[in-house]
Scaffold this motif. Structure first.
Motif, PDB file in Angstrom:
ATOM      1  N   TYR A  45      44.486  29.620  44.424  1.00 52.40           N
ATOM      2  CA  TYR A  45      43.235  29.918  45.130  1.00 52.40           C
ATOM      3  C   TYR A  45      42.172  28.924  44.670  1.00 52.40           C
ATOM      4  CZ  TYR A  45      45.258  34.150  47.038  1.00 52.40           C
ATOM      5  OH  TYR A  45      46.039  35.035  47.746  1.00 52.40           O
ATOM      6  N   GLN A  46      41.757  28.052  45.606  1.00 48.23           N
ATOM      7  CA  GLN A  46      40.811  26.986  45.322  1.00 48.23           C
ATOM      8  C   GLN A  46      39.391  27.490  45.575  1.00 48.23           C
ATOM      9  OE1 GLN A  46      41.254  23.567  44.547  1.00 48.23           O
ATOM     10  NE2 GLN A  46      43.465  23.750  44.242  1.00 48.23           N
ATOM     11  N   ILE A  47      38.611  27.675  44.493  1.00 54.09           N
ATOM     12  CA  ILE A  47      37.241  28.162  44.603  1.00 54.09           C
ATOM     13  C   ILE A  47      36.319  26.959  44.795  1.00 54.09           C
ATOM     14  CG2 ILE A  47      35.476  29.608  43.553  1.00 54.09           C
ATOM     15  CD1 ILE A  47      38.169  31.015  44.068  1.00 54.09           C
ATOM     16  N   GLY A  48      35.580  26.950  45.914  1.00 53.05           N
ATOM     17  CA  GLY A  48      34.764  25.787  46.244  1.00 53.05           C
ATOM     18  C   GLY A  48      33.276  26.010  46.136  1.00 53.05           C
ATOM     19  N   SER A  49      32.838  27.244  45.894  1.00 51.71           N
ATOM     20  CA  SER A  49      31.400  27.522  45.839  1.00 51.71           C
ATOM     21  C   SER A  49      31.174  28.763  44.982  1.00 51.71           C
ATOM     22  CB  SER A  49      30.852  27.743  47.251  1.00 51.71           C
ATOM     23  OG  SER A  49      31.479  28.863  47.868  1.00 51.71           O
TER      24      SER A  49
ATOM     25  N   ALA B 151      31.616  25.704  41.316  1.00 53.54           N
ATOM     26  CA  ALA B 151      32.498  26.824  41.652  1.00 53.54           C
ATOM     27  C   ALA B 151      32.321  27.954  40.649  1.00 53.54           C
ATOM     28  CB  ALA B 151      33.954  26.363  41.662  1.00 53.54           C
ATOM     29  N   SER B 152      32.136  29.177  41.161  1.00 52.83           N
ATOM     30  CA  SER B 152      31.968  30.318  40.266  1.00 52.83           C
ATOM     31  C   SER B 152      32.484  31.584  40.918  1.00 52.83           C
ATOM     32  CB  SER B 152      30.498  30.492  39.872  1.00 52.83           C
ATOM     33  OG  SER B 152      29.721  30.834  41.005  1.00 52.83           O
ATOM     34  N   LEU B 153      32.877  32.536  40.070  1.00 53.19           N
ATOM     35  CA  LEU B 153      33.253  33.875  40.508  1.00 53.19           C
ATOM     36  C   LEU B 153      32.418  34.872  39.703  1.00 53.19           C
ATOM     37  CD1 LEU B 153      37.156  33.716  40.750  1.00 53.19           C
ATOM     38  CD2 LEU B 153      35.588  34.189  42.640  1.00 53.19           C
ATOM     39  N   THR B 154      31.825  35.835  40.404  1.00 55.78           N
ATOM     40  CA  THR B 154      30.995  36.848  39.751  1.00 55.78           C
ATOM     41  C   THR B 154      31.558  38.232  40.029  1.00 55.78           C
ATOM     42  OG1 THR B 154      29.009  35.488  39.909  1.00 55.78           O
ATOM     43  CG2 THR B 154      28.694  37.852  39.597  1.00 55.78           C
ATOM     44  N   TYR B 155      31.744  38.996  38.943  1.00 57.38           N
ATOM     45  CA  TYR B 155      32.241  40.368  39.030  1.00 57.38           C
ATOM     46  C   TYR B 155      31.180  41.280  38.422  1.00 57.38           C
ATOM     47  CZ  TYR B 155      35.013  44.468  37.589  1.00 57.38           C
ATOM     48  OH  TYR B 155      35.484  45.743  37.359  1.00 57.38           O
ATOM     49  N   THR B 156      30.796  42.333  39.132  1.00 53.29           N
ATOM     50  CA  THR B 156      29.721  43.209  38.663  1.00 53.29           C
ATOM     51  C   THR B 156      30.214  44.592  38.241  1.00 53.29           C
ATOM     52  OG1 THR B 156      29.251  43.900  40.943  1.00 53.29           O
ATOM     53  CG2 THR B 156      27.991  42.026  40.068  1.00 53.29           C
ATOM     54  N   GLY B 157      31.533  44.772  38.171  1.00 55.88           N
ATOM     55  CA  GLY B 157      32.091  46.051  37.751  1.00 55.88           C
ATOM     56  C   GLY B 157      32.144  46.175  36.236  1.00 55.88           C
ATOM     57  N   THR B 158      32.681  47.293  35.771  1.00 54.72           N
ATOM     58  CA  THR B 158      32.771  47.558  34.340  1.00 54.72           C
ATOM     59  C   THR B 158      34.205  47.524  33.816  1.00 54.72           C
ATOM     60  OG1 THR B 158      32.880  49.943  34.752  1.00 54.72           O
ATOM     61  CG2 THR B 158      30.693  48.978  34.385  1.00 54.72           C
ATOM     62  N   SER B 159      35.158  47.278  34.716  1.00 54.48           N
ATOM     63  CA  SER B 159      36.562  47.247  34.310  1.00 54.48           C
ATOM     64  C   SER B 159      36.981  45.808  34.018  1.00 54.48           C
ATOM     65  CB  SER B 159      37.430  47.868  35.411  1.00 54.48           C
ATOM     66  OG  SER B 159      38.780  47.953  34.998  1.00 54.48           O
ATOM     67  N   ASP B 160      38.204  45.423  34.403  1.00 55.64           N
ATOM     68  CA  ASP B 160      38.734  44.093  34.148  1.00 55.64           C
ATOM     69  C   ASP B 160      38.512  43.188  35.356  1.00 55.64           C
ATOM     70  OD1 ASP B 160      39.874  44.827  31.598  1.00 55.64           O
ATOM     71  OD2 ASP B 160      41.377  45.949  32.752  1.00 55.64           O
ATOM     72  N   MET B 161      37.866  42.051  35.155  1.00 56.66           N
ATOM     73  CA  MET B 161      37.665  41.109  36.251  1.00 56.66           C
ATOM     74  C   MET B 161      39.013  40.607  36.771  1.00 56.66           C
ATOM     75  SD  MET B 161      35.347  37.659  36.258  1.00 56.66           S
ATOM     76  CE  MET B 161      34.943  36.808  37.798  1.00 56.66           C
ATOM     77  N   PHE B 162      39.927  40.258  35.826  1.00 54.05           N
ATOM     78  CA  PHE B 162      41.269  39.787  36.193  1.00 54.05           C
ATOM     79  C   PHE B 162      42.321  40.611  35.456  1.00 54.05           C
ATOM     80  CE2 PHE B 162      38.590  35.935  36.379  1.00 54.05           C
ATOM     81  CZ  PHE B 162      38.729  35.618  37.725  1.00 54.05           C
TER      82      PHE B 162
END
Length: 420
Positions: free
Chosen positions: A70-74, A99-110
């Protein structure tokens, strides 16, 4: 002292930074040594510029396709939906600045379960969650390169089967608010290289009772706030398997946190070199004896006998000692060390007795180490035996003495045996 963020190299992991280029060469050597990234080669590719480009979430879970990069471009915000990475899949950004990924939960991002996975060249944000949950009951691996992470907790890594999982993290900058990486189970190799670790609380590397064939950190800048710990684990090298090694090298530290807990620089399967606030590992051993009243029995003239008496085992590293006067090397690789022996020696009766002392390796005396002195009873003299030895694992050294005049017993009232 206020916490300072530490960054290794340029923000996007690019070239042109002298220190970064040097660190990258070191990291490349480790990559060649462990040769693990080639095992992750997805045959499919998906470009992601928005969360809608990812598979639709189900029950708050985005499950990526197997065998896909999965190629993250933005900048992509996945909200409270966490991501499951299946076997032989990867997340590859176009650069940490773009390129960035933002997770706002409290569990595991990955989450990664029983599969090979890689995350590279991207910025990750999970300020209320944990960045990674890696669960493996086989011989799989997780690789992270060229990544910037800001999270509440770094990772839970659990390896429960086969010959152990492999984890390699390199060229990363991580900031953790609550806790770092926690390890459980049995691992083959873990390497954490060329990294900036900013730890506000908790432990950067919490080994617990996990075991490793090798655990290596190198070229790490660690900013530890008060109350934070860099490395914690079991005492007496229990985290490192027999024949394995733990290496903590070139850790630059800022802050007032604790560098080691449970583990020490004297543990025989750990090596510490060039770290701030951690003493370098040095193999050494020391035995001493004072006020000894036990005679060394001599039955044959000029035949060497081990010194009799009760020795005191002093603190050392990679050597074990006995009260019977033996130092045994328990390190993993051959070492060459100077050895110093000092004895206060006399015959139990008579005058003008020629007495000798020698060092012995594995029960065999070393003739060339012989030192002699002429002594009267009641007037002990000092004999020193300076020498040098190459030792392999489980080799041991002792001190032997002889009466070259007759068969009168000897008394060694005080002595030291030192190797370092």
């Amino acid at each position: 002292m206020a916490q300072q963020n530490l960054t290794i190299g340029s923000a996007d992991g690019g070239t042109g930074d002298t220190y970064f280029d040097a660190f990258t060469k070191v990291e490349a050597n480790f990559t060649d040594l462990y040769n693990i990234t080639s095992d992750i080669n997805p045959t499919n590719q998906v470009v992601v510029n928005d969360s809608s480009d990812l598979p639709a979430p189900s029950g708050g879970v985005i499950t990526l396709a197997a065998d896909t990069d999965y190629q993250i471009g933005s900048a992509v915000n996945i909200g409270t939906d966490r991501i499951v990475i299946p076997p032989n899949s990867s997340i590859t950004g176009s650069g940490r600045l773009s390129a960035s990924l933002t997770y706002t939960g409290t569990s595991d991002m990955f989450s990664v379960t029983n599969g090979k996975a890689r995350i590279t060249n991207v910025t990750l944000s999970c300020t209320t969650g944990r960045m990674l949950n890696f669960q493996d009951n086989g011989d799989n691996l997780f690789v992270m390169d060229d990544v910037t992470v800001t999270c509440d907790r770094i990772a839970l890594m659990n390896s429960t089967g086969g010959s152990g999982s492999v984890v390699r993290v390199s060229n990363v900058t991580m900031t953790a608010a609550t806790d770092g990486a926690t390890f459980q189970g049995g691992f083959n190799r873990v390497t954490w290289l060329v990294a900036g670790m900013n730890q506000t609380a908790g432990t950067t590397f919490a080994l617990g009772t996990a075991t490793f064939q090798s655990f290596v950190t190198d070229l790490v800048g660690a900013a530890l706030s008060a109350g934070a710990t860099y490395l914690s684990g079991a005492a007496a090298s229990a985290n490192i398997l027999s024949g394995g090694v733990g290496v903590i090298r070139t850790t630059r530290n800022d802050g007032t946190g604790t560098m080691l807990s449970g583990i020490t620089a004297d543990d025989d399967r750990w090596d510490f070199y060039h770290n701030d606030r951690i003493r370098d590992t040095r193999s050494d051993g020391l035995l001493s004896m004072q006020g000894n009243a036990t005679n060394t029995v001599i039955t044959t003239q000029s035949v060497y006998v081990k010194v009799a008496g009760t020795w005191v085992v002093q603190p050392g590293s990679k050597f074990t000692g006995t009260t019977g006067g033996r130092l045994t090397y328990i390190g993993l690789k051959d070492v060459r060390h100077p050895v110093d022996v000092s004895l206060s020696i006399q015959p139990v009766a008579g005058t003008n007795k020629d007495l000798s002392a020698r060092l012995a390796k594995n029960g065999t005396t070393i003739a060339d180490s012989t030192r002699s002195v002429r002594v009267d009873t009641g007037s002990p003299l000092n004999v020193t035996v300076p020498w040098q030895l190459t030792l392999s694992t489980n080799d041991y050294i002792e001190v032997f003495v002889a009466n070259d005049t007759g068969t009168t017993d000897l008394l060694i009232t005080s002595a030291t045996l030192r190797i370092n």
